[in-house]
Scaffold this motif. Structure first.
Motif, PDB file in Angstrom:
ATOM      1  N   TYR A 387      38.900  39.323  34.074  1.00 26.56           N
ATOM      2  CA  TYR A 387      39.505  38.159  33.396  1.00 26.56           C
ATOM      3  C   TYR A 387      40.942  38.184  33.154  1.00 26.56           C
ATOM      4  CZ  TYR A 387      40.150  38.886  28.167  1.00 26.56           C
ATOM      5  OH  TYR A 387      40.461  39.313  26.973  1.00 26.56           O
ATOM      6  N   GLU A 388      41.749  38.781  33.046  1.00 23.61           N
ATOM      7  CA  GLU A 388      43.164  39.336  32.673  1.00 23.61           C
ATOM      8  C   GLU A 388      43.869  38.470  33.566  1.00 23.61           C
ATOM      9  OE1 GLU A 388      41.194  42.865  31.212  1.00 23.61           O
ATOM     10  OE2 GLU A 388      41.204  42.045  32.739  1.00 23.61           O
ATOM     11  N   LEU A 389      43.540  38.659  35.257  1.00 23.60           N
ATOM     12  CA  LEU A 389      44.335  37.932  36.401  1.00 23.60           C
ATOM     13  C   LEU A 389      44.154  36.429  36.101  1.00 23.60           C
ATOM     14  CD1 LEU A 389      45.799  38.090  39.260  1.00 23.60           C
ATOM     15  CD2 LEU A 389      43.265  38.305  40.105  1.00 23.60           C
ATOM     16  N   GLU A 390      43.289  36.346  35.814  1.00 29.36           N
ATOM     17  CA  GLU A 390      42.824  34.342  35.110  1.00 29.36           C
ATOM     18  C   GLU A 390      43.796  33.783  34.565  1.00 29.36           C
ATOM     19  OE1 GLU A 390      38.664  34.144  35.389  1.00 29.36           O
ATOM     20  OE2 GLU A 390      38.379  35.362  37.235  1.00 29.36           O
ATOM     21  N   LEU A 391      44.102  34.902  32.962  1.00 36.38           N
ATOM     22  CA  LEU A 391      44.948  34.249  32.433  1.00 36.38           C
ATOM     23  C   LEU A 391      45.856  34.469  32.878  1.00 36.38           C
ATOM     24  CD1 LEU A 391      43.619  37.058  29.331  1.00 36.38           C
ATOM     25  CD2 LEU A 391      43.827  34.730  29.383  1.00 36.38           C
ATOM     26  N   LEU A 392      46.798  34.682  33.726  1.00 38.10           N
ATOM     27  CA  LEU A 392      48.206  34.780  34.614  1.00 38.10           C
ATOM     28  C   LEU A 392      47.849  32.926  35.576  1.00 38.10           C
ATOM     29  CD1 LEU A 392      48.892  38.647  35.328  1.00 38.10           C
ATOM     30  CD2 LEU A 392      49.596  36.886  33.512  1.00 38.10           C
ATOM     31  N   ALA A 393      47.051  32.546  35.911  1.00 35.37           N
ATOM     32  CA  ALA A 393      46.507  31.767  36.191  1.00 35.37           C
ATOM     33  C   ALA A 393      48.348  30.827  36.067  1.00 35.37           C
ATOM     34  CB  ALA A 393      45.689  30.954  36.313  1.00 35.37           C
ATOM     35  N   GLY A 394      48.260  30.252  35.199  1.00 36.52           N
ATOM     36  CA  GLY A 394      50.026  28.945  34.449  1.00 36.52           C
ATOM     37  C   GLY A 394      50.963  30.619  34.901  1.00 36.52           C
ATOM     38  N   GLN A 434      54.247  35.400  44.217  1.00 33.80           N
ATOM     39  CA  GLN A 434      52.966  35.527  43.471  1.00 33.80           C
ATOM     40  C   GLN A 434      52.044  36.441  43.544  1.00 33.80           C
ATOM     41  OE1 GLN A 434      50.386  32.398  42.308  1.00 33.80           O
ATOM     42  NE2 GLN A 434      51.587  30.689  43.504  1.00 33.80           N
ATOM     43  N   ILE A 435      52.021  36.782  45.256  1.00 33.68           N
ATOM     44  CA  ILE A 435      51.140  37.988  45.510  1.00 33.68           C
ATOM     45  C   ILE A 435      52.296  39.036  45.745  1.00 33.68           C
ATOM     46  CG2 ILE A 435      50.504  39.393  47.420  1.00 33.68           C
ATOM     47  CD1 ILE A 435      49.878  36.751  49.116  1.00 33.68           C
ATOM     48  N   ALA A 436      53.730  39.366  45.185  1.00 33.04           N
ATOM     49  CA  ALA A 436      53.995  40.294  44.886  1.00 33.04           C
ATOM     50  C   ALA A 436      54.248  40.591  43.116  1.00 33.04           C
ATOM     51  CB  ALA A 436      55.904  40.127  45.315  1.00 33.04           C
ATOM     52  N   ALA A 437      54.124  39.311  42.906  1.00 36.65           N
ATOM     53  CA  ALA A 437      53.850  39.869  41.459  1.00 36.65           C
ATOM     54  C   ALA A 437      53.111  41.240  40.162  1.00 36.65           C
ATOM     55  CB  ALA A 437      54.470  38.254  40.834  1.00 36.65           C
ATOM     56  N   VAL A 438      51.904  40.281  40.948  1.00 33.98           N
ATOM     57  CA  VAL A 438      50.551  40.940  40.917  1.00 33.98           C
ATOM     58  C   VAL A 438      50.262  42.418  42.172  1.00 33.98           C
ATOM     59  CG1 VAL A 438      48.017  40.663  41.036  1.00 33.98           C
ATOM     60  CG2 VAL A 438      49.121  38.591  41.090  1.00 33.98           C
ATOM     61  N   ASN A 450      39.722  45.272  40.592  1.00 33.02           N
ATOM     62  CA  ASN A 450      39.075  45.040  42.601  1.00 33.02           C
ATOM     63  C   ASN A 450      39.866  44.041  43.313  1.00 33.02           C
ATOM     64  OD1 ASN A 450      38.467  47.752  41.256  1.00 33.02           O
ATOM     65  ND2 ASN A 450      36.186  46.744  40.915  1.00 33.02           N
ATOM     66  N   HIS A 451      40.753  44.229  44.082  1.00 31.81           N
ATOM     67  CA  HIS A 451      40.676  42.857  45.135  1.00 31.81           C
ATOM     68  C   HIS A 451      41.780  41.879  44.458  1.00 31.81           C
ATOM     69  CE1 HIS A 451      37.291  45.249  47.561  1.00 31.81           C
ATOM     70  NE2 HIS A 451      36.484  44.938  46.425  1.00 31.81           N
ATOM     71  N   SER A 452      42.451  42.555  43.500  1.00 34.37           N
ATOM     72  CA  SER A 452      43.534  41.180  42.688  1.00 34.37           C
ATOM     73  C   SER A 452      44.209  40.819  43.544  1.00 34.37           C
ATOM     74  CB  SER A 452      44.101  41.936  41.945  1.00 34.37           C
ATOM     75  OG  SER A 452      45.254  43.452  41.703  1.00 34.37           O
ATOM     76  N   THR A 456      44.477  37.057  44.643  1.00 34.23           N
ATOM     77  CA  THR A 456      45.711  36.448  44.899  1.00 34.23           C
ATOM     78  C   THR A 456      46.502  35.815  46.088  1.00 34.23           C
ATOM     79  OG1 THR A 456      46.159  37.860  42.832  1.00 34.23           O
ATOM     80  CG2 THR A 456      48.263  36.403  43.351  1.00 34.23           C
ATOM     81  N   ALA A 457      46.446  36.441  46.898  1.00 35.34           N
ATOM     82  CA  ALA A 457      46.643  35.511  48.125  1.00 35.34           C
ATOM     83  C   ALA A 457      45.748  34.813  48.316  1.00 35.34           C
ATOM     84  CB  ALA A 457      46.104  36.704  49.771  1.00 35.34           C
ATOM     85  N   ILE A 458      44.852  34.310  48.288  1.00 38.53           N
ATOM     86  CA  ILE A 458      43.977  33.303  48.625  1.00 38.53           C
ATOM     87  C   ILE A 458      44.461  32.321  47.870  1.00 38.53           C
ATOM     88  CG2 ILE A 458      41.112  32.284  48.535  1.00 38.53           C
ATOM     89  CD1 ILE A 458      40.345  35.297  49.350  1.00 38.53           C
ATOM     90  N   THR A 459      44.605  32.753  46.236  1.00 40.00           N
ATOM     91  CA  THR A 459      44.760  31.745  44.921  1.00 40.00           C
ATOM     92  C   THR A 459      45.925  31.187  45.146  1.00 40.00           C
ATOM     93  OG1 THR A 459      42.773  32.569  43.839  1.00 40.00           O
ATOM     94  CG2 THR A 459      44.786  31.150  42.665  1.00 40.00           C
TER      95      THR A 459
END
Length: 493
Positions: A387-394, A434-438, A450-452, A456-459
């Protein structure tokens, strides 16, 4: 023969899609005409943002269906379905006439309330009386508050933005009421209980201050009265902390913040950023030079650094700090509108310098949306694996992507989208940043999922396209869109 049939189906699908789009645009134009005929002023925009009403309920419902969430989370998700149901009916009503805004008409409230009540009764095994009462209170409150928001605060919200804001207020109020009134069987550890107690005390104290400022007479709007209000509010906060935390509440708060070396480092880092931002604001306010869009976006970066560091290194401290910052923003905006010298004129001067072209209404909503957009994943995303990736949505969508698009597009945006002022180059750089940041977080082992990168690319592509096309406030819309996209791509992880 088969190819001919497929080609025919594609033609039918395109015509159907075009017809649906025409119908939606026609409804939006009709609502705009009805609002104009009824002398109702919404925030100037090319559309009413009707589609925004689905975002928050979709986020809550998808999480409730995908993961093992708390009973309280499920309850709020089901209530949000009722709010969405009423929002759709409200759109139908207002497309016919704006009378629903000017009269106490509660058409559709009962049907929408019963929708939530049925979900609570079946899936949460709540009693019939509780389910109906709880749902009806939420939907009827939403109906009344939505009408008041649109009518009493002209040029502040579009219809869609007002729906998101009022949905958030209703759901937060129901969450607080439920947490302190009913036992949902949700188990929390001692640290989380302490943090929530401090947050509720802080926000309720801010609520008392704001209410007192709103009730002041013109003759009472001076600094001595403000001092008295703050003293009473401070006494209330101490009493509430004693009740909810214990007699050693102040000592426990100091120990929590300053007796852990990692928390102290993080706290000092945030304090340095806050002092730097305040210093820049003061200097530019003294110069009275209107800030450009790129200048304003620099504060997006600073705020994003704060949230990024907090989410990566200490999510719970970030939650407490986010609540404090939100309360401070509400308090500051209330002071600006309170006309108390010398505080209010100074805040108004800073607002005049840094205000966005969308801030033409009663309140400074753009910075509020920025803060809420960065912080909302901390509230909306339940704890689950990855869930850490989703916390970075904003942080990704508005702190990094939107800022990068604004900067790059202003310098190198030569090719514009057909129906707007945003550039193709800005959108492309939005996605890339966004992709570069992740990728950077993954490379430094700060975000191992996995597959972050693929997610991120799709999102980022989805949020980048929405940012390029929408005329709603990016800070409010993009984090919710990003959360939905992350939920959809979660199957990859």
């Amino acid at each position: 023969m088969e190819k001919r049939a497929q080609a025919y189906l594609q033609i039918v699908q395109k015509k159907l899609d075009a017809r649906i789009v025409r119908i939606l645009l026609s409804v939006d134009r009709q609502i705009t005409n009805n609002l104009r005929d009824g002398n109702v002023e919404t925030r100037p925009a090319s559309s009413n943002g009707l589609w925004c009403c689905i975002l928050l309920p979709t986020v809550l419902t998808l999480y409730a269906l995908q993961y093992q969430v708390s009973e309280l989370y499920k309850l709020l998700a089901f209530i949000s379905v009722g709010l969405l149901s009423y929002s759709l009916l409200f759109i139908v009503f207002i497309s016919v006439s704006c009378l629903v805004l000017k009269e106490n008409i509660y058409g559709g409230c009962t049907a929408s309330g019963l929708t939530s009540a049925l979900l609570l009764y079946i899936f949460l095994d709540r009693g019939l009386i509780f389910s109906i009462t709880y749902s009806m209170v939420a939907v009827f409150s939403y109906s009344q508050l939505l009408r008041m928001t649109i009518m009493n605060f002209p040029k502040t919200f579009t219809i869609g933005e007002a729906m998101i804001v009022v949905q958030s207020i209703i759901l937060f109020s129901m969450m607080v009421f439920t947490k302190f009134t009913f036992n949902n069987g949700d188990v929390e550890d001692e640290e989380l209980t302490f943090i929530y107690s401090v947050i509720y005390t802080l926000l309720s104290t801010v609520g008392i201050i704001v209410t007192a400022l709103c009730l002041l007479e013109d003759s009472q709007r001076h600094f001595s009265v403000l001092t008295y209000i703050l003293s009473v509010a401070g006494a209330y906060a101490v009493v509430m902390l004693h009740v909810n935390v214990g007699v050693d509440c102040i000592l426990r708060l100091i120990q929590y913040l300053f007796l852990d070396f990692n928390r102290v480092r993080l706290f000092l880092f945030w304090l340095a950023i806050a002092v730097m931002a305040t210093f820049v604001i003061l200097i530019r306010t003294q110069l009275a030079v209107k800030a450009s869009t790129v200048t304003r976006k620099s504060f997006h970066v600073l705020a994003s650094v704060v949230f990024l560091s907090g989410i990566i290194f200490n999510i719970r401290l970030m939650t407490l700090a986010a609540a404090f910052g939100f309360g401070l923003m509400i308090f500051t905006e209330a002071l600006r509108k309170a006309h108390i010298r010398p505080v209010s004129p100074a805040l108004q001067a800073a607002f005049d310098v840094y205000s966005d072209h969308k801030d033409v209404g009663c309140f400074a909503m753009t910075p509020m949306y920025l803060y809420v957009g960065l912080a909302c994943p901390l509230v909306l995303v339940p704890v689950h694996e990855g869930y850490e990736l989703e916390l970075l949505a904003g942080v990704l969508s508005i702190g990094i992507g939107d800022t990068a698009a604004s900067w790059f597009g202003s310098k190198y945006g030569f090719n514009k989208w057909a129906d707007g002022h945003k550039s193709l180059q800005g959108t492309a750089f939005n996605v890339f940043s966004q992709i570069a940041a992740v990728y950077a977080l993954d490379m430094f082992s700060l975000l191992k999922l996995n597959h972050s990168i693929i997610r991120t690319a799709i999102t980022a592509t989805i949020s980048g396209l929405v940012e390029a096309k929408t005329d709603q406030v990016d800070n409010l819309i993009l984090p919710l869109v990003t959360l939905i996209a992350f939920q959809v791509t979660s199957i990859l992880s």
